[in-house]
Design a protein around this motif. Structure first.
Motif, PDB file in Angstrom:
ATOM      1  N   ALA A  95       0.846  -1.203   0.000  1.00 32.71           N
ATOM      2  CA  ALA A  95       0.000   0.000   0.000  1.00 32.71           C
ATOM      3  C   ALA A  95       0.878   1.249   0.000  1.00 32.71           C
ATOM      4  O   ALA A  95       0.411   2.343   0.294  1.00 32.71           O
ATOM      5  N   ALA A 443       2.879   0.303   4.320  1.00 32.28           N
ATOM      6  CA  ALA A 443       2.268   1.595   4.024  1.00 32.28           C
ATOM      7  C   ALA A 443       3.295   2.691   4.258  1.00 32.28           C
ATOM      8  O   ALA A 443       4.353   2.453   4.837  1.00 32.28           O
ATOM      9  N   LEU A 452      -2.219   5.163   2.720  1.00 33.54           N
ATOM     10  CA  LEU A 452      -2.482   3.935   1.966  1.00 33.54           C
ATOM     11  C   LEU A 452      -2.813   4.328   0.530  1.00 33.54           C
ATOM     12  O   LEU A 452      -3.806   5.013   0.282  1.00 33.54           O
ATOM     13  N   PRO A 454      -3.930   3.357  -3.152  1.00 35.29           N
ATOM     14  CA  PRO A 454      -4.587   2.262  -3.882  1.00 35.29           C
ATOM     15  C   PRO A 454      -3.866   1.891  -5.179  1.00 35.29           C
ATOM     16  O   PRO A 454      -4.126   0.822  -5.737  1.00 35.29           O
ATOM     17  N   LEU A 457      -2.321  -1.612  -5.113  1.00 33.94           N
ATOM     18  CA  LEU A 457      -3.103  -2.748  -4.614  1.00 33.94           C
ATOM     19  C   LEU A 457      -3.515  -3.652  -5.776  1.00 33.94           C
ATOM     20  O   LEU A 457      -4.046  -3.184  -6.782  1.00 33.94           O
ATOM     21  N   ALA A 462      -7.328  -5.022  -1.306  1.00 34.54           N
ATOM     22  CA  ALA A 462      -8.107  -4.102  -0.463  1.00 34.54           C
ATOM     23  C   ALA A 462      -8.750  -4.899   0.670  1.00 34.54           C
ATOM     24  O   ALA A 462      -8.732  -4.470   1.837  1.00 34.54           O
ATOM     25  N   LEU A 465      -6.110  -5.905   3.130  1.00 32.72           N
ATOM     26  CA  LEU A 465      -5.681  -4.738   3.900  1.00 32.72           C
ATOM     27  C   LEU A 465      -6.680  -4.449   5.026  1.00 32.72           C
ATOM     28  O   LEU A 465      -6.287  -4.237   6.182  1.00 32.72           O
TER      29      LEU A 465
END
Ligand code: PLP
Length: 476
Positions: A95, A443, A452, A454, A457, A462, A465
């Motif tokens: 992330a 992160a 974080l 995206p 990802l 997600a 996470l």
């Protein structure tokens, strides 16, 4: 505090023996979870730390008795075991927004490349034999053809990584002789790869040309002599020199090589390619040199990584003239640096996808090309899913993601990130807990918050996470 040597001796005597330790049922609870030898190692390591503390006067007999009575030895060995069982190359959630994150394995490959790698790993495969004639061949013959079709270069070979590719180039063309490198390009990449050290190990004498900020083709021309085996240009991947600067172009270096009969090379590092069916990356990556331009410059060999901007498995790829590639192939070092079948299978599949016009599907390409507008709803959804967790406050903010792995230094790709803070835990403590989660989450920590992004990802991340957040926040 153990003040005298007799205090110390008495504390040492009160340390439990390993026999006593192992007779305890709490030791059996540990050995039910892991091999006995490992549990023994961890208990011994904990006791060794205690011994050290006694020696340094930080643990006296009374404190030691307290630890023993509370079963600290088993708790602490249990914590060590927990860590031990979570070590190794386990799946992680990136992330951080750093797309080519070397600490996290650089490029995640396309699912079809991953499948090809799995099959090559678990079965026999056609590796060094021509299935039609039955004769032995080179393992990277097909890879070579794919690279040729993709880049237009006359020939190609692949090795274990780009550091290996550069070592092979130096050793093949300049061993026992000299290689010319601009003073502005004597780079260090990733701490252990320094161009001067690699040259030394390749048996090559380094001739530094020009100055840190300005090197002209005339500087190279003046330095070429009978002992010069190679002139190489190295892309300064992980830094930029700005201001009063000048560098010789690859085309000028290629011309010099042709005029003086010296082999020329260009170590590109990242290897930026524009792919059919994929959004262009060059406009996003601020001046990162293109593989096609490097080849068109006319240098004899161009080297780049398989797992940087190409988005494949770890490899060093060398493309160039048929004569130069044939020489590289004859070097015994090539055998020592060769690709393994798993990486090779993944590379072939990656290049097949690219040649089929599906380059845009490669995870790292898609991540690099994603726009802030596309990422914003993903950040919003993640923020909503996290905001319900106890103690957590989330907002989304406009930020920048780094391409990573020394590609495009200073470039930030516009993104939206979730900015998460916790009512009790500091951002650093929260980030540390996330890294220790069953599926570790990495992160960014910035200005008292966990960020974080995206962008990096992958499908399913997600959910992973959010699960990691839920697990690390339960009970705090
Ligand atoms: C990354 C890089 C390397 C090393 O490549 P690896 O694939 O990590 O071995 C060498 N040269 C340059 C210019 C690089 O950017």
């Amino acid at each position: 505090m153990a003040r005298s040597s007799s205090d110390r001796d008495s504390a040492f005597r009160r340390l439990p023996s390993m026999d006593e330790v192992l007779r305890d049922p709490r030791a059996a609870a540990l050995t039910s979870r892991a091999p006995r030898a490992l549990v023994l190692e961890l208990l011994a390591a904990e006791l060794a730390d205690w011994r050290e503390e006694i020696k340094e006067g930080r643990l006296d007999g009374a404190a030691l008795d307290g630890r023993v009575a509370q079963g600290d030895l088993y708790h602490r060995a249990g914590a060590r075991l927990e860590r031990e069982l979570g070590r190794g190359v386990v799946r992680a959630v990136n992330a951080s927004g750093v797309v080519l994150n070397t600490g996290l394995g650089r490029a995640p490959v396309h699912p079809e490349a991953a499948e090809a790698m799995r099959v090559a790993a678990e079965s026999y495969c056609v590796l060094e034999v021509d299935r039609w004639s039955g004769e032995r061949n080179q393992r990277d013959d097909y890879l070579s053809d794919l690279l040729r079709r993709l880049t237009g270069a006359e020939a190609a070979i692949g090795v274990n990584n780009n550091a290996g590719a550069v070592l092979l180039v130096f050793n093949t063309f300049a061993q026992g002789g000299r290689a010319l490198v601009s003073r502005g390009e004597l780079v260090e990449i990733g701490g252990s790869f320094r161009v001067p050290s690699v040259m030394e190990r390749a048996g090559v004498e380094l001739v530094e040309v020009g100055t840190t900020n300005r090197t002209r083709i005339a500087d190279y021309a003046a330095a070429v002599d009978a002992r010069t085996g190679l002139v190489i240009k190295v892309h300064t991947s992980n830094f930029r020199v700005v201001g009063f600067t000048e560098e010789a172009s690859a085309a000028e270096i290629a011309q010099l090589g042709h005029d003086r009969g010296v082999t020329t090379a260009f170590d590109l590092g990242s290897g930026l390619l524009e792919l059919a069916g994929a959004r262009p990356l060059a406009p996003l990556l601020g001046g990162e040199p293109l593989l096609s331009d490097a080849i068109a410059s006319g240098v004899d060999v161009v080297t780049f990584s398989g797992d940087k901007l190409l988005g494949g498995p770890q490899a060093g790829l060398l493309v160039g003239t048929a004569a130069a590639i044939a020489k590289l192939r004859k070097n015994p070092l090539y055998r020592a640096l060769r690709l393994d079948k798993v990486a090779l299978a993944g590379l072939e599949k990656t290049l097949e996808l690219v040649l089929a016009g599906r380059g845009g599907e490669l995870p790292t390409r898609a991540m690099l090309a994603a726009t802030a507008d596309e990422l914003r709803p993903r950040a919003e959804a993640l923020s909503k899913a996290l905001a319900v967790l106890p103690g957590l406050a989330c907002t989304i903010v406009a930020e920048g993601s780094q391409p990573g792995s020394g590609s495009a230094p200073g470039v930030l790709l516009p993104t939206w990130v979730v900015r998460a803070t916790h009512s009790k835990l500091s951002a650093g403590a929260l980030a540390a807990r996330l890294r220790a989660a069953t599926t570790p989450v990495f992160a960014r920590v910035q200005e008292g918050a966990v960020l974080l992004d995206p962008r990096t990802l992958l499908p399913g991340d997600a959910e992973r996470l959010v699960a990691a957040f839920r697990a690390v926040l339960s009970g705090s």
